[in-house]
Design an enzyme around this catalytic site. Structure first.
Site, mmCIF file in Angstrom:
data_model
loop_
_atom_site.group_PDB
_atom_site.id
_atom_site.type_symbol
_atom_site.label_atom_id
_atom_site.label_comp_id
_atom_site.label_asym_id
_atom_site.label_seq_id
_atom_site.Cartn_x
_atom_site.Cartn_y
_atom_site.Cartn_z
ATOM 1 N N SER A 299 53.880 56.779 56.289
ATOM 2 C CA SER A 299 55.013 56.547 55.387
ATOM 3 C C SER A 299 55.362 55.063 55.358
ATOM 4 O O SER A 299 55.683 54.493 54.319
ATOM 5 C CB SER A 299 56.225 57.365 55.824
ATOM 6 N N ARG B 97 54.759 53.362 51.797
ATOM 7 C CA ARG B 97 55.994 53.040 51.082
ATOM 8 C C ARG B 97 55.921 51.621 50.533
ATOM 9 O O ARG B 97 56.162 51.375 49.349
ATOM 10 C CB ARG B 97 57.196 53.160 52.008
ATOM 11 N N ASN C 42 55.572 50.751 46.484
ATOM 12 C CA ASN C 42 56.585 49.958 45.800
ATOM 13 C C ASN C 42 55.999 48.720 45.167
ATOM 14 O O ASN C 42 56.289 48.395 44.015
ATOM 15 C CB ASN C 42 57.688 49.559 46.776
#
Lengths: 156, 340
Positions: B210, B214, B218
């Site tokens: 994660s 992440r 993004n």
């Protein structure tokens, strides 16, 4: 998403940069910041202490000033009193001296007066006698006349 | 730069998403990949030269800035660069103290490195998407991805490094307690050991994934939007002077990279003069609009405004992502240090 050797390259690079930061960057800056913080805290402490010292010194000084003022007032009072005393004494002395001088002068005047009177009396007697001799041209009883004349002179 | 037909638009996007790869090709041996297919054939034994170069370069920039501040660190009045660096250091220090309660001298420098390095890598996203790739293509470099954090290798590399640290500290601090945590949690009975082990392992593995994905997601999405907006420059080409701009008149379908650079320089120059107070703001806006209209037409003007708007929003995103990566790293390592 194609995972390849870049992954491990990045891991190694990452490890190196973290090591560099841990060794040469972080401790130096943090230490300097902590030291400065300590210094500023000390400085503030010192300033506060100085402020308190100043306050106590000021109150002490004003106390001393008060005492000094009182003392000075006392001294001035005393001096005034003493001055009055001295003036009074001097006045008394001057009056006494004046009196003494007046008495002495009066006595001298009396003496002079008496002496002058005596001289005058003598001179009057002589003059009278001489005058009488001239008038009479005769040798009258000197003794009887003298007594007469002296009687006359004593009336002067 | 592409025209309006879908094939070249796709090409444009794909070109932008292709790394410069150096690797072991089955036929050519160790070499630079000349096309996306060659790069794909290299498989695992390849390095993304651009990602690595930018990431190492930005890391060195971080080291250089902070080291030069550190050598100038005094206990007296701090100035200029030192002031800024101390601001960052203090920010990291307080963040770490908030979420990490153990005693480990490595956590704070680790957090600082992560935050500043990732911020710098993300910041590359704010440079105009075509600027560096076009310039490098003039120098003969075919592919160039300038934002290292849009490369999953980079973000996962960092996340895995954090994962290694998590495992190391879990074992070092807790020892057998770590095994107990994996096997006897959440159901404290021997019969549940396989279930516990499965659940805890998934939970453990989810952390680095994660963390890395992440950031990657993004930044990749942000970069993608920049690329899509950038295509609006090209979309305006070939529809007349007002709509299509001077570039279409001069170069037709094939816009020269230098043209973009000149327009870009002019616009930046006017903005700079405005900052210096030589040109009034109204004049600045008008001049910028004229330059942009000449350069790319109405679409380009719109595109430019959108680029600008997205870049402003993206400043928030890049900072936030760097911060989140840092905070989560600290939190995960804090969990590795805590006995349950």
């Amino acid at each position: 998403m194609n995972i390849n050797l870049t992954l491990f390259g990045q891991m190694v690079t990452f490890a190196f940069f973290v090591w560099f930061c841990m060794k040469y960057v972080w401790p130096v800056i943090i230490e300097a910041m902590d030291e400065r913080q300590q210094k500023i805290a000390d400085g503030l402490d010192a300033a506060e202490r100085a402020m308190r010292d100043l306050e106590s010194a000021q109150s002490q000084a004003s106390d001393q000033m008060q005492v000094a003022k009182q003392e000075a007032a006392g001294i001035i009072d005393q001096a005034n009193k003493r001055a009055g005393q001295i003036v009074e004494e001097a006045k008394q002395q001057a009056i006494a001296e004046g009196d003494r001088l007046k008495v002495a002068a009066a006595a001298e005047i009396d003496q002079e007066l008496n002496r002058a009177r005596e001289e005058l009396r003598g001179a009057v007697a002589g003059l009278a006698l001489a005058g009488a001799e001239r008038v009479l041209e005769a040798s009258v009883d000197d003794a009887a006349n003298r007594a007469l004349v002296e009687q006359l002179a004593a009336q002067l | 730069m592409a025209g309006e037909n879908p094939a070249s638009t796709t090409e444009y996007i794909q070109h932008h998403l292709q790394n410069l790869v150096y690797g072991l090709h089955p036929e050519n041996g160790w070499s630079l990949a000349h096309s996306a297919e060659e790069a794909a054939e290299m498989g695992f034994w390849a390095v993304h030269v651009d990602s690595m170069a930018w990431s190492i370069g930005l890391g060195l920039l971080f080291c250089w800035i902070f080291r030069s501040a550190a050598t100038r660190a005094t206990t007296g009045v701090p100035r200029g660069l030192l002031n800024f660096v101390e601001l960052v250091v203090e920010f990291i220090d307080s963040s770490v103290k908030d979420s990490f309660h153990g005693n480990n001298k490595m956590i704070a420098p680790l957090a600082l490195t992560i935050f500043v390095w990732i911020f710098l890598m993300n910041f590359m996203d704010l440079l105009p998407v075509d600027l560096i790739p076009s310039l490098l293509s003039l120098a003969g470099v075919n592919y160039q991805k300038v934002v290292p954090s849009t490369d999953p290798n980079i973000t996962m590399g960092m996340a895995l490094a954090v994962f290694v640290l998590m495992l190391y500290y879990s074992i070092k601090i807790k020892g057998s307690g770590f095994v107990a945590e994996l096997t006897m949690h959440p159901f404290n009975h021997w019969a549940f050991i396989p279930i516990n082990l499965f659940m805890e392992t998934v939970g453990l593995l989810a952390k680095p994934f994660s963390l890395g994905l992440r950031l990657f997601g993004n930044m990749y999405a942000g970069e993608m939007i920049f690329i899509l907006i950038a295509m609006m420059f090209a979309a305006g080409a070939g529809t007349g002077l007002v709509a299509g701009g001077l570039n279409a008149q001069l170069f037709g379908e094939y816009t020269n990279g230098w043209f973009w650079l000149i327009i870009f320089t002019l616009v930046v120059g006017v903005c700079w003069l405005n900052l210096k107070g030589r040109v009034s703001t109204i004049k600045t806006v008008l001049l910028c609009m004229i330059f942009m209209a000449l350069g790319g037409g109405v679409f380009a003007l719109g595109g430019g405004l959108m680029q600008w708007g997205w870049a402003v929003f993206h400043i928030l995103v890049i900072t936030l992502q760097a911060f989140i990566f840092m905070v989560l790293t600290v939190v995960y390592l804090s969990m590795a240090h805590e006995e349950h």
